[in-house]
Design an enzyme around this catalytic site. Structure first.
Site, PDB file in Angstrom:
ATOM      1  N   HIS A 173       0.865  -1.189   0.000  1.00 23.10           N
ATOM      2  CA  HIS A 173       0.000   0.000   0.000  1.00 23.10           C
ATOM      3  C   HIS A 173       0.898   1.234   0.000  1.00 23.10           C
ATOM      4  O   HIS A 173       0.854   2.065   0.900  1.00 23.10           O
ATOM      5  CB  HIS A 173      -0.940  -0.011   1.203  1.00 23.10           C
ATOM      6  N   HIS A 181       0.491  -8.303  -1.404  1.00 18.40           N
ATOM      7  CA  HIS A 181      -0.225  -8.461  -2.689  1.00 18.40           C
ATOM      8  C   HIS A 181       0.437  -7.665  -3.829  1.00 18.40           C
ATOM      9  O   HIS A 181      -0.020  -6.598  -4.223  1.00 18.40           O
ATOM     10  CB  HIS A 181      -1.721  -8.166  -2.594  1.00 18.40           C
ATOM     11  N   ASN A 234      -0.832  -4.940  -6.614  1.00 22.77           N
ATOM     12  CA  ASN A 234      -2.012  -4.254  -6.111  1.00 22.77           C
ATOM     13  C   ASN A 234      -1.618  -3.220  -5.063  1.00 22.77           C
ATOM     14  O   ASN A 234      -0.833  -3.502  -4.152  1.00 22.77           O
ATOM     15  CB  ASN A 234      -2.994  -5.259  -5.497  1.00 22.77           C
ATOM     16  N   ALA A 235      -2.159  -2.002  -5.175  1.00 20.47           N
ATOM     17  CA  ALA A 235      -1.930  -0.909  -4.220  1.00 20.47           C
ATOM     18  C   ALA A 235      -0.455  -0.529  -4.119  1.00 20.47           C
ATOM     19  O   ALA A 235       0.095  -0.347  -3.037  1.00 20.47           O
ATOM     20  CB  ALA A 235      -2.495  -1.262  -2.842  1.00 20.47           C
ATOM     21  N   ARG A 285      11.964   2.923 -15.874  1.00 21.47           N
ATOM     22  CA  ARG A 285      13.046   3.705 -15.268  1.00 21.47           C
ATOM     23  C   ARG A 285      13.050   3.617 -13.745  1.00 21.47           C
ATOM     24  O   ARG A 285      14.076   3.876 -13.118  1.00 21.47           O
ATOM     25  CB  ARG A 285      12.963   5.168 -15.728  1.00 21.47           C
ATOM     26  N   ASP A 317      -6.355 -13.240   0.166  1.00 22.51           N
ATOM     27  CA  ASP A 317      -6.888 -11.902   0.464  1.00 22.51           C
ATOM     28  C   ASP A 317      -8.411 -11.958   0.541  1.00 22.51           C
ATOM     29  O   ASP A 317      -9.108 -11.007   0.185  1.00 22.51           O
ATOM     30  CB  ASP A 317      -6.438 -10.887  -0.590  1.00 22.51           C
ATOM     31  N   LEU A 348     -11.942  -2.789  -6.469  1.00 22.94           N
ATOM     32  CA  LEU A 348     -11.894  -4.138  -5.919  1.00 22.94           C
ATOM     33  C   LEU A 348     -11.498  -4.069  -4.449  1.00 22.94           C
ATOM     34  O   LEU A 348     -10.663  -3.258  -4.051  1.00 22.94           O
ATOM     35  CB  LEU A 348     -10.882  -4.993  -6.680  1.00 22.94           C
TER      36      LEU A 348
END
Length: 409
Positions: free
Chosen positions: A209, A230, A233-234, A241, A290, A325
């Site tokens: 995250h 995960h 994701n996030a 680069r 998850d 999601l």
């Protein structure tokens, strides 16, 4: 003759089977006593004993039990809902997960208020798996609140906080003894001191995250973090680069194996991304469900923490009224099958992504995620398609889905 008090306990022999041991599938019997996998040679030569119970596995595969390091809830229970009996929710989930071959798991909390953490965490006590309890509760995975608001995903932004100091972390969670994994954004700890203190206290640190660059991610890993929450994701998308946290999979700026969770449900991660991750770092992939409270339920509205979620067609879960999601409703056994199908990896590789690698993240690969001698007798009997036919915890059958297996223990 050995004088060990275990000598009088019954010995169980699983025969006519193949087993996954030492990174390969071999034709060999599995022997169990007192909830542990044992070496039969000293039993025969020193104790002069044979097995008390023999189970014919019909040439099925015996593999270690699956370990889910990120699961927010299941079967209608949400671990982030402080208005319910969390201890009961964890227990009911533990009982249900064995149907999917999961023998150990980390109940996972999305970002909460301080008061909610103080109410929920005392109820997530580590509990050994058993026939009456279900899967082993390894302790909580707290995903937040020390994350980037720009990559909050389904986390409520009002509760996201800067780290500040280690004292702030202690004050936020209070019941640190019940925490096994903390997900944080590494850019919030530029010196790495917070990560070092958490690792020293026995907590696994995962980065996620996050808006972190590759360099910021490397600093977090070199400070002691070992896991990525995960993957894809996030977090910042891969850029040629500056590949961000995704670049950790092949980084030369870290000197240890990095592990990464991935949601192989066919929705959160495109099959091409799943193949890229596996081909880049197969030994670090850790399958996670998850899963949210709606897993195991049907289309409709449910709760995730303080937020309403909606299950729509195609098995997708969204924050109600949005296209965001908010967790998977796939079970871990499905993720194992999906990984093998999509990547073309071997059966051993697919299973180890849900067993051995997760145990390595938790520093328990001598006890879990393996069929080595001395390990806990947590395992699954699988068919050729990797469907779970039976699940065992500490040598006891806790689930059976195949009447051709004559199992009475």
């Amino acid at each position: 003759m050995c004088s060990n008090s275990n000598n009088n306990l019954p010995i169980i022999r699983f025969t006519n089977c193949q087993i996954l041991r030492d990174h390969k599938i071999i034709s060999e019997d599995l022997w169990v006593r007192n909830g542990k996998i044992i070496n039969p040679e000293p039993i025969y030569y020193l104790e002069k004993r044979l097995a008390d119970i023999v189970i014919d596995c019909n040439n099925r595969l015996i593999a270690p039990g699956y370990i889910d390091l990120q699961i927010n809830g299941h079967f209608g229970y949400d671990f982030s809902n402080c208005d319910i009996d969390i201890e009961e929710a964890v227990h009911k989930t533990a009982l249900g997960l064995v149907k999917h071959g999961v023998t150990a798991f980390c109940p996972t909390l999305v970002t909460q208020s301080r008061d909610s953490y103080h109410k929920i965490l005392p109820q997530i006590k580590r509990t050994a798996g058993s026939k009456s309890y279900g899967s082993t509760n390894l302790g909580a995975h707290v995903e937040g609140p020390f994350i980037s608001p720009s990559k909050k995903g389904a986390h409520p932004i009002d509760y996201i906080k800067p780290i500040g100091s280690y004292a702030n972390i202690q004050d936020m969670y209070k019941h640190m003894d019940n925490i096994s994994i903390i997900t944080l954004a590494p850019e919030l700890d530029p010196s790495g001191e917070i990560v070092r203190q958490l690792v020293k206290s026995g907590i696994t640190v995962s980065v996620g995250h996050s808006m972190a660059t590759l360099e910021e991610g490397e600093r977090g890993i070199n400070a002691g973090a070992t896991f990525i929450t995960h993957l894809f994701n996030a977090m910042l998308p891969f850029h040629h680069r500056d590949p961000g946290l995704v670049g950790l999979l092949t980084s030369t700026g870290i000197t240890k194996q990095i592990y990464y969770g991935i949601i192989a449900d066919g929705i959160h991660t495109h099959y091409a991304a799943l193949k890229i991750a596996f081909k880049s770092n197969p030994k670090g992939m850790v399958l996670v469900s998850d899963a949210i409270s709606a897993a195991g339920l049907g289309v409709g509205r449910h709760k995730l923490g303080i937020q309403d979620i909606e299950i729509k067609d195609n098995n997708k879960a969204f924050i109600s009224g949005t296209d965001t999601l908010c967790g998977s409703i796939a079970a871990l056994d499905y993720c194992v099958r999906h990984l093998r199908q999509v990547t073309g990896c071997s059966t051993v590789e697919a299973i180890e992504c849900a067993t051995l690698h997760a145990a390595q993240v938790m520093n328990m690969a001598d006890r879990k995620g393996t069929l080595a001698f001395g390990a806990d007798a947590d395992f699954n009997i699988l068919d050729d398609k990797l469907n779970v036919l039976a699940t065992f915890i500490s040598g006891q059958c806790v689930h059976k889905n195949d009447e051709t297996l004559d199992i009475t223990i």
